[in-house]
Design an enzyme around this catalytic site. Sequence first.
Site, mmCIF file in Angstrom:
data_model
loop_
_atom_site.group_PDB
_atom_site.id
_atom_site.type_symbol
_atom_site.label_atom_id
_atom_site.label_comp_id
_atom_site.label_asym_id
_atom_site.label_seq_id
_atom_site.Cartn_x
_atom_site.Cartn_y
_atom_site.Cartn_z
ATOM 1 N N GLU A 97 0.802 -1.211 0.000
ATOM 2 C CA GLU A 97 0.000 0.000 0.000
ATOM 3 C C GLU A 97 0.843 1.273 0.000
ATOM 4 O O GLU A 97 0.553 2.216 -0.707
ATOM 5 C CB GLU A 97 -0.926 0.003 1.222
ATOM 6 N N ASP A 98 1.899 1.275 0.816
ATOM 7 C CA ASP A 98 2.603 2.535 1.054
ATOM 8 C C ASP A 98 3.963 2.675 0.379
ATOM 9 O O ASP A 98 4.589 3.718 0.501
ATOM 10 C CB ASP A 98 2.838 2.727 2.575
#
Length: 744
Positions: A97-98
């Site tokens: 996600e990051d």
Amino acid sequence: METVTVQKYNLDEEQEKKEIVRHYRALLRALKPRLKKGDRELVRTAFEMAAEAHRDMRRKSGEPYILHPLAVAQITVEEIGLGVRSAICALLHDTVEDTEVTLEDVEREFGSEIAHIVDGLTKISTVIDSNTSTMQAENFKKILLTLADDPRVILIKLADRLHNMRTLDSMRRESQLKISSETVFIYAPLAHRLGLYTIKSELEDLAMKYTEQDKYREIARRLKETKRERTRYINEFIKPIKEVLQEEGLTFEIFGRPKSIHSIWNKIKTKGVQFEEVYDLFAIRIILDSAADKEKADCWKVYSIITDFYHPSPERTRDWLSNPKSNGYEALHVTVMGPNGKWVEVQIRSKRMNDYAEKGVAAHWRYKEGNSTVQESKFEQWFSQIREILNSPDSNTLDFLADFKSNLFTEEIYVYTPKGDLKILPVGSTALDFAYSIHSAVGNKCIGAKVNYKLVPLSHKLRSGDQVEIITSNKQKPSEDWLNIVLTAKAKSKIKDALKEEKRKVAMDGKEILERKLEHIKASPSQHNINELVQFYKQPSPLDLYYQIAVKNIDLKELKSFHVLGDKLEPPKPVKAPEPAVEEALHKQPSKKDAELIIFGESSDKIAYKLANCCRPIPGDDVFGFITASEGLKIHRTNCPNAAQLLAHYGHRVVKTKWVKNREISFLTGLRIVGLDDVGVIHKITNIISGELRINIAGLTIESKEGLFEGLIKVFVHDKDELEELVDRLKGLDGIQSISRLED
Ligand code: MN
């Protein structure tokens, strides 16, 4: 858990590296008994991948980000009891996600099983954690689907949430409130349902620490103060039992556990009692080291020994040995009369059962080889129930969520079909719930039931041990009021489906009527024309319009005043008055003088607002502002019964608020006083309020019954301090038992 003081983060690069390595080694130690050949390398690769990916990121506290995935992995292994693969997923849970890491990278390194779980974690996190305006209930549905898919996703997510809650101190106040509320609303019930009782109460305690700071601190302090006294009592209680258990040659652990802060607070709130009446509530736990074929018999043996010393309360004995809860919980609970006339709950279970109670669903995998086919089928049942509810076409997710949540928390009863098949239902379920638990077709046609051979109505509440035979009729149809009779999410959603179907049928008549009338004025039943009418009559959908026409709530008289251009309808006058936009509420000028009481955010702008009716905040209360769609800004107490839901679902509409000192304006609030009905007690109360403190009374009702009175008093106070002083003074009167603030 203790409150950690936030320290300024000030490690240099070298110390930081050491700290990271220390945490990594701790993880390996926890995993050690489960490492198989090649596992150590895999864990290392995952750690390095995550460390590299998060290299330049820091947490709000200033710490290197990688400490978070490391901690989540540690919780996953030590506190939830999952293994190597889950630890790897936990290490990687925030990478896709990051960071630059892709799902393909994960799959290439670790294979499809791990990639699948990491994918699930990424999806959950983008739907729940992001501060978007999407309806979060919809997301919750998605989470549950994932859960039914691979429960490890939700278990690791719980570990993630637990660590975030433990380190919430460094977040902004609004985030603390939003995250805490979500935790109470979604994660704690899930942990409960998955049998992770320890994690559930820690999550609730942590959330309370932020949503009800004062109460939390107060109860924590008083628990500490009373600890010695409690320990002494527990030892006294345990002593004789311990001796006999030893004589009997049983291997066991016995100890006392105080209730969690949150559960004490719950009791104070729901039962309207004082701390003094509940602080000494605790459970004694006896954990037996018994062989698999002896554990049940041993538990009953312990039961018999305890009841030789202390008298049991028959209604409060719970046999979850013969009938485990649907989340797998097994134990024998008995409540006995201890020394000094105090009720004490004793929980008896084997080591294996205790593992279930602490690790919940996760322990399930570890005992899979053992004789736990019963457990397994129970989980299967539960998951299939979830799938069933999720797959029903009912579109109202918020309702679904509320129903589902209430089903997550409730205790269960065990009832039987005429053939002796067991059905597990939440406490409070009715004959109609039972009918729907068999099949929706049985539910829809249900006219009554025979419970233990006696005829009862649909609304009859079932009790454990009942045998239930459903009576059906082909003439029967579900009606709106059935929704008030049933409790289970399944029954509710099936009834709604049936009602919708019924409505659709009725609506078809309305549609015909409308088409005839349109034809009459030479307009076509086109999409455009129907939409004009839907808007004109302010109906939510064409179906609703047809339905209202069919049941004659709309008679179409106004149709005459429409213009027909070609075959198009034109409404007589504009019908849509634009609603004030949500943002506008923020820029409205203050209209009343009490508008000056609150400052929003960092600026000192004064804004119009209303105080919420549900919790009636007064200055000094911990509050937040909530932007409503139609009524502008509303101020709620952070401990308002509706707060958790608002914050969890609409976090983006929350505005930070605080009070400004102002002694000119009074606020209406209420108190509930319970005490001994004595001559002159009312006089004494009113004397304190209006005589000594000069507080205005807006209303007073007193009811007395069997020597007790209950008074509801409405008063105008300036702020919380004044209210607290009043409460203290009233408590000082003889015979007053409890005083609580009225919520509504
Ligand atoms: Mn995370």
